[in-house]
Design a protein around this motif. Sequence first.
Motif, mmCIF file in Angstrom:
data_model
loop_
_atom_site.group_PDB
_atom_site.id
_atom_site.type_symbol
_atom_site.label_atom_id
_atom_site.label_comp_id
_atom_site.label_asym_id
_atom_site.label_seq_id
_atom_site.Cartn_x
_atom_site.Cartn_y
_atom_site.Cartn_z
ATOM 1 N N ASP A 49 -6.920 -1.139 3.136
ATOM 2 C CA ASP A 49 -6.588 -2.265 4.014
ATOM 3 C C ASP A 49 -7.567 -3.406 3.742
ATOM 4 O O ASP A 49 -8.499 -3.643 4.477
ATOM 5 N N SER A 78 -2.801 2.591 -0.007
ATOM 6 C CA SER A 78 -3.538 1.388 -0.375
ATOM 7 C C SER A 78 -4.585 1.065 0.688
ATOM 8 O O SER A 78 -4.380 1.300 1.870
ATOM 9 N N GLY A 116 7.449 4.899 -2.180
ATOM 10 C CA GLY A 116 7.024 3.619 -1.619
ATOM 11 C C GLY A 116 6.130 3.786 -0.408
ATOM 12 O O GLY A 116 5.130 3.077 -0.251
ATOM 13 N N ALA A 117 6.478 4.721 0.462
ATOM 14 C CA ALA A 117 5.640 4.965 1.640
ATOM 15 C C ALA A 117 4.276 5.506 1.231
ATOM 16 O O ALA A 117 3.254 5.132 1.817
ATOM 17 N N TYR A 144 2.700 4.812 -1.518
ATOM 18 C CA TYR A 144 1.925 3.690 -2.055
ATOM 19 C C TYR A 144 1.387 2.812 -0.939
ATOM 20 O O TYR A 144 0.228 2.403 -0.964
ATOM 21 N N VAL A 145 2.219 2.524 0.041
ATOM 22 C CA VAL A 145 1.794 1.651 1.136
ATOM 23 C C VAL A 145 0.681 2.303 1.943
ATOM 24 O O VAL A 145 -0.321 1.679 2.269
ATOM 25 N N TYR A 146 0.838 3.583 2.271
ATOM 26 C CA TYR A 146 -0.146 4.247 3.109
ATOM 27 C C TYR A 146 -1.415 4.630 2.354
ATOM 28 O O TYR A 146 -2.442 4.889 2.956
ATOM 29 N N TYR A 148 -3.963 -6.659 -0.963
ATOM 30 C CA TYR A 148 -2.594 -6.197 -0.824
ATOM 31 C C TYR A 148 -1.749 -7.075 0.094
ATOM 32 O O TYR A 148 -0.621 -6.761 0.365
ATOM 33 N N ARG A 149 -2.302 -8.151 0.585
ATOM 34 C CA ARG A 149 -1.516 -9.080 1.399
ATOM 35 C C ARG A 149 -0.829 -10.085 0.502
ATOM 36 O O ARG A 149 -1.347 -10.466 -0.533
ATOM 37 N N SER A 150 0.324 -10.525 0.902
ATOM 38 C CA SER A 150 1.154 -11.341 0.018
ATOM 39 C C SER A 150 0.523 -12.685 -0.314
ATOM 40 O O SER A 150 0.755 -13.218 -1.376
#
Length: 59
Positions: A46, A44, A37-38, A40-42, A50-52
């Motif tokens: 900016d 992606s 998960g980390a 994937y987050v790092y 990717y914002r909800s």
Amino acid sequence: MFYMLLILLAGAVISFVFGNYTIGYVIGSIFGSVAWGAGYVYSSRDDNRYRSNYLNNRQ
């Protein structure tokens, strides 16, 4: 995040060294999930995709 990953990795290794294989597998799988998960987050970019609030609006 980095320290949490180090603690989980150390916990898994220590569990295997002391012979608690079930606990080692549980901690290792938690470590793998958090690391995945980390990553994937790092990895992606900016941007707004990717914002909800921009999910599922087909831009």
